[in-house]
Design a protein around this motif. Structure first.
Motif, short mmCIF file in Angstrom:
data_model
loop_
_atom_site.label_atom_id
_atom_site.label_comp_id
_atom_site.label_asym_id
_atom_site.label_seq_id
_atom_site.Cartn_x
_atom_site.Cartn_y
_atom_site.Cartn_z
N SER A 39 -12.47 1.68 -17.45
CA SER A 39 -11.22 2.41 -17.68
C SER A 39 -10.08 1.90 -16.81
N ALA A 40 -10.37 1.03 -15.85
CA ALA A 40 -9.31 0.41 -15.04
C ALA A 40 -8.79 -0.81 -15.79
N LYS A 41 -7.55 -0.73 -16.25
CA LYS A 41 -7.01 -1.76 -17.14
C LYS A 41 -6.25 -2.86 -16.42
N CYS A 42 -5.79 -2.60 -15.20
CA CYS A 42 -5.08 -3.63 -14.47
C CYS A 42 -5.22 -3.41 -12.97
N LEU A 43 -5.02 -4.48 -12.23
CA LEU A 43 -5.15 -4.46 -10.77
C LEU A 43 -3.95 -5.15 -10.16
N VAL A 44 -3.26 -4.45 -9.27
CA VAL A 44 -2.09 -5.01 -8.57
C VAL A 44 -2.32 -4.78 -7.08
N ILE A 45 -2.69 -5.82 -6.39
CA ILE A 45 -3.08 -5.66 -5.00
C ILE A 45 -2.33 -6.65 -4.11
N MET A 46 -1.87 -6.17 -2.97
CA MET A 46 -1.22 -7.02 -1.98
C MET A 46 -2.11 -7.02 -0.73
N PRO A 47 -3.00 -8.01 -0.61
CA PRO A 47 -3.94 -8.02 0.51
C PRO A 47 -3.23 -8.15 1.85
N CYS A 48 -3.96 -7.84 2.90
CA CYS A 48 -3.43 -7.94 4.25
C CYS A 48 -3.73 -9.32 4.80
N CYS A 49 -2.90 -9.81 5.71
CA CYS A 49 -3.14 -11.12 6.31
C CYS A 49 -4.07 -11.02 7.52
N TYR A 50 -4.46 -9.81 7.91
CA TYR A 50 -5.26 -9.66 9.13
C TYR A 50 -6.66 -10.22 8.92
N HIS A 51 -7.30 -10.61 10.00
CA HIS A 51 -8.50 -11.44 9.94
C HIS A 51 -9.80 -10.68 10.15
N ARG A 52 -9.81 -9.37 9.98
CA ARG A 52 -10.97 -8.58 10.36
C ARG A 52 -12.05 -8.55 9.27
N LEU A 53 -12.46 -9.71 8.80
CA LEU A 53 -13.56 -9.78 7.83
C LEU A 53 -14.88 -9.54 8.55
N THR A 54 -15.84 -9.00 7.82
CA THR A 54 -17.15 -8.73 8.40
C THR A 54 -17.90 -10.03 8.63
N ILE A 55 -18.36 -10.22 9.86
CA ILE A 55 -19.12 -11.42 10.20
C ILE A 55 -20.54 -11.27 9.67
N ASN A 56 -20.98 -12.29 8.94
CA ASN A 56 -22.33 -12.28 8.37
C ASN A 56 -23.35 -12.77 9.39
N SER A 57 -22.98 -13.80 10.13
CA SER A 57 -23.86 -14.31 11.18
C SER A 57 -23.03 -15.08 12.19
N ILE A 58 -23.51 -15.11 13.42
CA ILE A 58 -22.83 -15.85 14.48
C ILE A 58 -23.89 -16.42 15.41
N GLU A 59 -23.77 -17.73 15.71
CA GLU A 59 -24.76 -18.38 16.55
C GLU A 59 -24.15 -19.63 17.16
N ASP A 60 -24.12 -19.68 18.49
CA ASP A 60 -23.66 -20.87 19.22
C ASP A 60 -22.30 -21.37 18.72
N GLY A 61 -21.35 -20.44 18.55
CA GLY A 61 -20.02 -20.83 18.12
C GLY A 61 -19.85 -21.01 16.63
N LEU A 62 -20.93 -20.86 15.87
CA LEU A 62 -20.86 -20.97 14.42
C LEU A 62 -20.68 -19.57 13.84
N GLU A 63 -19.83 -19.45 12.82
CA GLU A 63 -19.58 -18.14 12.21
C GLU A 63 -19.54 -18.25 10.70
N THR A 64 -20.18 -17.28 10.05
CA THR A 64 -20.04 -17.12 8.61
C THR A 64 -19.67 -15.68 8.34
N PHE A 65 -19.11 -15.43 7.16
CA PHE A 65 -18.58 -14.11 6.84
C PHE A 65 -19.21 -13.57 5.56
N LEU A 66 -19.31 -12.26 5.52
CA LEU A 66 -19.97 -11.59 4.40
C LEU A 66 -19.28 -11.88 3.08
N ASN A 67 -17.95 -11.89 3.08
CA ASN A 67 -17.21 -12.03 1.82
C ASN A 67 -16.30 -13.26 1.79
N PHE A 68 -16.70 -14.31 2.48
CA PHE A 68 -15.90 -15.53 2.46
C PHE A 68 -16.84 -16.74 2.54
#
Length: 325
Positions: free
Chosen positions: A233-262
Motif C-alpha cells: 500500500s506504500a506507493k512512493c518513497l521520498v527520503i532525505m538521508p542523513c550524512c552522519y556516519h553512525r552505521l551499525t558495525i558488523n565486525s571489527i578486528e585489528d583496525g578492519l571494519e565492516t558494516f551491517l548495511n554497507f
C-alpha cells in the motif's frame, strides 16, 4: 544513480571510486586528531609540500575548489583531475515561490533545517500528486514541522512516527499551541522503527500512502527502504538521508571494519570483491560525508585559516601525548 557524464555505467564508476579511495586513503583513513599519531605529514608527497609552502591565503582557498596554477606538481594535478571526474553532476532546483511556512517563534531550528523541510515538502507534494496519494507517513518526524507543513500547504493527512518519546510529547504540545487546526489530520506515533516494524506500519491502516523521512540517520534510511519494498500500500518513497556516519558495525578486528548495511548495492558488492574495503572504507570514510563543503573554505581569511590550523594541531598534539602515555 547520478553518475558523471563521462561514465556510461555504474560498475566502472564504482570501480574508479574505490580505486581512488584506496590510492589516497592516507588523506582520510584516520580520525582528524590522529594526524601526528599516524605520521600523516610524512606521507604527503614532497613536491606537494614544496608547492604548498609557497601558498598564500587565496591559493589555499582556490585549492579547496580544485584550482591550482601551472606550476603545481603533476601528481597533484592528476589527483585533482581524478577527483573532479568522479564528482556526480547534480541538477540544482530552486524552491517554488509558493512554498512558505511560519515556524514557531523561539524554537531552536536553523536556517539549513528550515530550508530542507521546505524543499522536501515540495518534492513530497509533487510525487504524491503524480501517484494520486492522499496520505503521508513521516518516519523520524522529530517535533513535527514537516508533517504540519505537508498538511497545511498540500492538504495531505500525515502520521508522524518518532522513536524518541520526549520528542513525541513535544510535537503534540506544539501542535496544540501552534497548529490546533491540524489535529484531525496530523497525528503522532511513538515507535522506534526497525526491520521488525512491518506489522506496525501495516496496522496503521493507511491506503495508497507515501513514506517520507528527513535526516533518517544511521541505519534508518536503509531500514525504511527495505520496509517500503514489503508494503504494497506504500506507493512512493521520498527520503532525505542523513550524512552522519553512525552505521551499525558488523565486525571489527585489528583496525578492519565492516558494516551491517554497507554496501547495499549489489554492483558495489561485486566491485568491492577486488579491493580490501574493510581496510579503507571504515568509519573515517563514512565521516567524509559530514565534512564541510569546499565552498565553506573559499572566503576564509588568513586569521581564520590560522585558527583552524592551530585548533587541529593542538588536538593532534594532545592525542599524540595520550598515545605515548
Amino acid at each position: 544513480m547520478a553518475i558523471p557524464q563521462s561514465y556510461t555505467d555504474s560498475k566502472t564508476y564504482m570501480h574508479d571510486c574505490l580505486q581512488f579511495l584506496n590510492d589516497y586513503q592516507w588523506i582520510y583513513n584516520y580520525p582528524n586528531t590522529h594526524i601526528l599519531v599516524n605520521k600523516i605529514f610524512e606521507k604527503i608527497p614532497l613536491d606537494w609540500v614544496e608547492y604548498f609552502n609557497k601558498f598564500n591565503t587565496n591559493d589555499f582557498n582556490s585549492l579547496a575548489l580544485g584550482i591550482v596554477n601551472e606550476n603545481a606538481p603533476l601528481s597533484l594535478k592528476q589527483f585533482l583531475r581524478k577527483l573532479d571526474n568522479l564528482k556526480p553532476k547534480f541538477e540544482l532546483k530552486t524552491l517554488p515561490e509558493n512554498i512558505s511556512f511560519t515556524f514557531p517563534k523561539n524554537i531552536s531550528i536553523g536556517i539549513k533545517k528550515k530550508h530542507e523541510i521546505l524543499c522536501l515538502s515540495s518534492v513530497v507534494d509533487r510525487i504524491c500528486r503524480d501517484k494520486d496519494v492522499k496520505s503521508v507517513l513521516d518516519v523520524g518526524c522529530g517535533l513535527g514541522y514537516l508533517p504540519h507543513l505537508i498538511n497545511e500547504k498540500f492538504h495531505f493527512k500525515v502520521i508522524g512516527v518518532e522513536g524518541d518519546e520526549k520528542k513525541v510529547r513535544l510535537a503534540e504540545e506544539y501542535q496544540k499551541k501552534y497548529y490546533p487546526h491540524s489535529i484531525e489530520n496530523v497525528s503522532y506515533l511513538h515507535n522506534y522503527i526497525t526491520k521488525d516494524s512491518l506489522d506496525t506500519l501495516i496496522n496503521l491502516g493507511l491506503d495508497n500512502f507515501c513514506i517520507t523521512g528527513l535526516h533518517a540517520c544511521a541505519d534508518l534510511s536503509i531500514t525504511i527502504l527495505k520496509l517500503f519494498l514489503k508494503i504494497t500500500s506504500a506507493k512512493c518513497l521520498v527520503i532525505m538521508p542523513c550524512c552522519y556516519h553512525r552505521l551499525t558495525i558488523n565486525s571489527i578486528e585489528d583496525g578492519l571494519e565492516t558494516f551491517l548495511n554497507f554496501p547495499c548495492s549489489d554492483i558495489l558488492k561485486r566491485v568491492a570483491e577486488n579491493f580490501k574495503i574493510e581496510t579503507f572504507l571504515r568509519r573515517p570514510f563514512l565521516r567524509l560525508a559530514a565534512q564541510q563543503s569546499c565552498e565553506s573554505w573559499k572566503e576564509l581569511d588568513h586569521n581564520a585559516h590560522d585558527i583552524h590550523a592551530k585548533n587541529c594541531l593542538f588536538r593532534a598534539i594532545l592525542q599524540e601525548i595520550a598515545e605515548e602515555g
